[in-house]
Design a protein around this motif. Structure first.
Motif, PDB file in Angstrom:
ATOM      1  N   UNK A 554       0.831  -1.196   0.000  1.00 42.91           N
ATOM      2  CA  UNK A 554       0.000   0.000   0.000  1.00 42.91           C
ATOM      3  C   UNK A 554       0.869   1.251   0.000  1.00 42.91           C
ATOM      4  N   UNK A 555       0.319   2.313  -0.555  1.00 45.03           N
ATOM      5  CA  UNK A 555       1.014   3.600  -0.558  1.00 45.03           C
ATOM      6  C   UNK A 555       0.313   4.637   0.317  1.00 45.03           C
ATOM      7  N   UNK A 556      -1.024   4.532   0.446  1.00 42.23           N
ATOM      8  CA  UNK A 556      -1.750   5.617   1.118  1.00 42.23           C
ATOM      9  C   UNK A 556      -2.791   5.156   2.123  1.00 42.23           C
ATOM     10  N   UNK A 570       9.352  -5.988   6.168  1.00 45.89           N
ATOM     11  CA  UNK A 570      10.312  -5.749   5.092  1.00 45.89           C
ATOM     12  C   UNK A 570       9.896  -6.510   3.847  1.00 45.89           C
ATOM     13  N   UNK A 571      10.511  -6.163   2.735  1.00 49.18           N
ATOM     14  CA  UNK A 571      10.189  -6.845   1.484  1.00 49.18           C
ATOM     15  C   UNK A 571      10.558  -8.323   1.556  1.00 49.18           C
ATOM     16  N   UNK A 572      11.477  -8.664   2.461  1.00 49.39           N
ATOM     17  CA  UNK A 572      11.868 -10.054   2.616  1.00 49.39           C
ATOM     18  C   UNK A 572      10.761 -10.941   3.145  1.00 49.39           C
ATOM     19  N   UNK A 573       9.709 -10.341   3.754  1.00 51.90           N
ATOM     20  CA  UNK A 573       8.584 -11.118   4.271  1.00 51.90           C
ATOM     21  C   UNK A 573       7.583 -11.469   3.177  1.00 51.90           C
ATOM     22  N   UNK A 574       7.760 -10.888   1.990  1.00 49.40           N
ATOM     23  CA  UNK A 574       6.862 -11.140   0.873  1.00 49.40           C
ATOM     24  C   UNK A 574       7.353 -12.378   0.117  1.00 49.40           C
ATOM     25  N   UNK A 575       6.449 -13.279  -0.279  1.00 55.65           N
ATOM     26  CA  UNK A 575       6.874 -14.459  -1.029  1.00 55.65           C
ATOM     27  C   UNK A 575       7.721 -14.081  -2.251  1.00 55.65           C
ATOM     28  N   UNK A 576       8.738 -14.862  -2.512  1.00 53.66           N
ATOM     29  CA  UNK A 576       9.671 -14.555  -3.592  1.00 53.66           C
ATOM     30  C   UNK A 576       8.955 -14.420  -4.934  1.00 53.66           C
ATOM     31  N   UNK A 577       7.994 -15.283  -5.179  1.00 56.82           N
ATOM     32  CA  UNK A 577       7.254 -15.235  -6.439  1.00 56.82           C
ATOM     33  C   UNK A 577       6.582 -13.879  -6.637  1.00 56.82           C
ATOM     34  N   UNK A 578       6.105 -13.280  -5.523  1.00 59.53           N
ATOM     35  CA  UNK A 578       5.463 -11.961  -5.609  1.00 59.53           C
ATOM     36  C   UNK A 578       6.490 -10.841  -5.660  1.00 59.53           C
ATOM     37  N   UNK A 587       7.116   2.800  -4.603  1.00 60.75           N
ATOM     38  CA  UNK A 587       7.515   3.053  -3.216  1.00 60.75           C
ATOM     39  C   UNK A 587       6.538   2.507  -2.199  1.00 60.75           C
ATOM     40  N   UNK A 588       5.886   1.399  -2.535  1.00 60.15           N
ATOM     41  CA  UNK A 588       4.873   0.828  -1.639  1.00 60.15           C
ATOM     42  C   UNK A 588       5.482   0.381  -0.321  1.00 60.15           C
ATOM     43  N   UNK A 589       4.679   0.448   0.726  1.00 57.93           N
ATOM     44  CA  UNK A 589       5.028  -0.108   2.033  1.00 57.93           C
ATOM     45  C   UNK A 589       4.433  -1.519   2.125  1.00 57.93           C
ATOM     46  N   UNK A 590       5.080  -2.363   2.912  1.00 54.09           N
ATOM     47  CA  UNK A 590       4.671  -3.754   3.023  1.00 54.09           C
ATOM     48  C   UNK A 590       4.126  -4.013   4.433  1.00 54.09           C
ATOM     49  N   UNK A 591       2.988  -4.684   4.473  1.00 52.61           N
ATOM     50  CA  UNK A 591       2.348  -4.977   5.754  1.00 52.61           C
ATOM     51  C   UNK A 591       1.927  -6.443   5.784  1.00 52.61           C
ATOM     52  N   UNK A 592       1.933  -7.003   6.987  1.00 58.16           N
ATOM     53  CA  UNK A 592       1.642  -8.425   7.150  1.00 58.16           C
ATOM     54  C   UNK A 592       0.785  -8.633   8.389  1.00 58.16           C
TER      55      UNK A 592
END
Length: 595
Positions: A554-556, A570-578, A587-592
């Protein structure tokens, strides 16, 4: 420790922490915070999931403190820290529910199996605790096991036809004795109030003696004889004709717990033995209760042996109809609810046919007016209330289908939520009401109303909702071809033929995770909780797919998701395929979020 043991410990810890948390709020509402209670004992649960529990007898009687400190190691200080952290965490988790339930009216029907079992006292303790939080309770205890036992002791045999007992004079005397004993037991068990030992450090003991629960009972239930049906004389078996709503509400508003037995009173002064569930469903509809809670001696499972966590009224209705050939209770429900069945009740008269919803809403309205069916207006006839019982329920040949039938019936009539919980699992009532995923089965009429998987016909509606967000940069722009390709991952909310909200769930089964995307609500429907409902639906779909976490880019809209349990990662928490497909220039932020 094995995974099963850890999950059992987690459940017991949650029960203990919730018990402490709610106990503190009870004391606060009374004027001052109290010492957190220690849970003296709890029963273990199966390994199905920590958020869905089922009774396992092998854990009965094992003592456990408010947290599972003894299993974690690290010494007494570490244990104390863990206990404090658990307490604070579960207190914060429960707080929105504590505020939301305050002032609500719950009708609780407690099955006879639970009433005569070893867990009845703990159920009443939890009801007392919840009453202290400002919840209004109407209790309808079951009696059939006690009646059958008294008849057996007196050399008599119980007789059932369909859902009803045949009540001769011997059975009526046994029913009156059982109802009186159970009422006195409830009054006795609810009289002590909270343990004084836990309150001593907070002031003079005398000021806490006012915390004792007030219990009210009386002739709130009007009934008539069932009479002779298909050549069978039901004797003193009664059918509900009137609920004295105004006097019940008067007791509830004066901070009393109302206990209604299954003994009704006829206009001629007879005492009649009514069906417990007919009484409970009539009360829930008449009082326009926020919830009907069925406390039974087990849990509802599907055909694969999995605990059922949630059912919409449509899903419950479909399941009941599928079982109608093998269940007389289900067939009776279909007869009442189905339009053709309702029309057959009025053959030979000139009255207009009623839709199922109008029929049951009319039934509920008649009780809300304190009138019941036999008030001389001649509008409704046929089935009254909804009775479940008899040999089918006693044998459990169809599991807890009968309770599911009662749940669907009152949902049709206007009660928003029905919960079927296992009263043999310690703390199940607290877990069901104060945790997100509960501990039983919830049947609801409106939570996900109109929510379904998207189809190709929904594409214009989805495009209309997401285009403004794409134009503003909130969502990634997608072509119609891209949307169509991803359509099988979209869910929509439809109302009056229009799409008012949408969301997508893209699963990554190898990582047991899924991406939430394209959550959007039409402008005219924003601010009404549609986004929350849709996100909740997506999370439940993810759980059903075996996913353990959700992530998003998400950005906003980060604040909206953070408030709903997501945390930045961090981007490392996102599956590699994605990760390979992420447009880093946005410049999206990553949330889990862990499910």
């Amino acid at each position: 420790m094995c995974d099963e043991g850890k999950k059992q410990v987690t459940h017991l810890s949650r029960v203990g922490s919730l018990y402490m948390a709610t106990s503190v709020v009870v004391a606060r509402l009374a004027g001052e915070a109290s010492q957190p209670k220690v849970l003296p004992s709890a029963n273990g649960v199966s390994s199905e999931s920590y958020w869905r529990v089922a009774a396992t007898r092998r854990w009965q009687g094992r003592g456990v403190r408010c947290c599972a400190a003894g299993f974690r190691g690290g010494g007494a200080d570490a244990d104390a820290v863990i206990a404090s952290e658990d307490f604070v965490g579960f207190f914060r988790e429960a707080w929105p529910y504590i505020r939301g339930h305050r002032g609500s009216t719950f009708v609780v029907v407690i099955s006879s199996e639970v009433v005569c079992g070893p867990h009845f006292y703990r159920v009443l303790q939890d009801i007392s605790l919840l009453h202290g939080l400002g919840i209004k309770f109407v209790l309808v205890p079951g009696t059939h096991i006690q009646i059958d036992k008294l008849l057996s002791e007196r050399g008599k045999k119980a007789k059932y036809v369909g859902q009803y007992r045949i009540t001769d004079e011997d059975a009526r005397k046994a029913a009156m004795d059982a109802a009186g004993r159970i009422r006195l037991t409830i009054e006795a068990k609810l009289s002590p109030g909270p343990p004084m030992l836990n309150l001593r450090r907070h002031g003079v003991i005398g000021r806490w003696h006012g915390l004792v629960d007030s219990i009210a009972s009386g002739n709130f239930l009007g009934a008539k004889r069932r009479g002779v049906v298909n050549g069978i004389d039901y004797g003193f078996t009664g059918e509900v004709t009137k609920i004295d709503v105004s006097r019940i509400r008067e007791r509830l508003d004066s901070d009393s717990i109302v206990v209604i037995s299954n003994m009704g009173f006829s206009s001629s002064g007879d005492v009649l033995n009514c069906n417990t569930y007919e009484v409970a469903t009539a009360c829930a509809l008449a009082l326009e209760a926020d919830k009907l809670i069925c406390v039974v001696d087990g849990q509802v499972f599907d055909d694969h042996g999995r605990a059922i966590q949630y059912m919409s009224i449509e899903e419950a209705d479909l399941l009941i109809r599928k079982r109608a050939r093998q269940s007389d209770i289900a067939a009776s429900y279909v007869k009442v609810v189905d339009e053709e069945g309702i029309n057959s009740l009025h053959k030979g008269d000139d009255r207009p046919s009623l839709s199922p919803k109008a029929y049951i809403n009319g039934y509920a309205a008649s009780f809300r007016n304190g009138l019941g069916f036999n008030n001389g207006n001649g509008i409704y006839s046929g089935e009254q209330g909804f009775a479940i019982g008899g040999e089918e329920r006693l044998s459990r040949s169809n599991g807890y289908l009968s309770e599911l039938v009662a749940a669907a019936y009152v949902c049709h009539g206007g009660v928003q939520r029905v919960h079927i919980i296992d009263g043999c699992v310690d703390g199940s009532l607290l877990l069901e009401l104060f945790t997100r995923d509960g501990a039983g089965t919830m049947i609801a009429r409106d939570v996900y109303e109109g929510t379904r998987m998207a189809t190709a016909e929904d594409l214009p509606g989805i495009r209309k909702i997401i285009r403004p967000l794409e134009d503003s940069g909130v969502l990634v722009r997608r072509t119609d071809a891209q949307l169509l390709e991803a359509l099988e991952s979209f869910y929509v909310v439809e109302r009056d033929g229009s799409i008012i909200a949408c969301a997508a769930l893209f699963p990554f089964p190898e990582e047991q995770s899924g991406e939430v995307a394209a959550i959007a609500v039409s402008e005219e429907c924003r601010g009404r909780g549609q986004g929350d409902k849709l996100l909740d639906y997506v999370e439940k779909m993810a759980l059903s797919l075996g996913l353990k976490k959700l992530f998003l880019l998400t950005t906003r809209t980060a604040d909206w998701f953070v408030r709903r349990g997501f945390s930045e990662c961090s981007i490392g928490s996102i599956p590699e395929q994605r990760r390979k497909r992420i447009n880093l220039s946005r410049g999206s932020k990553y949330y889990i979020k862990q499910l």
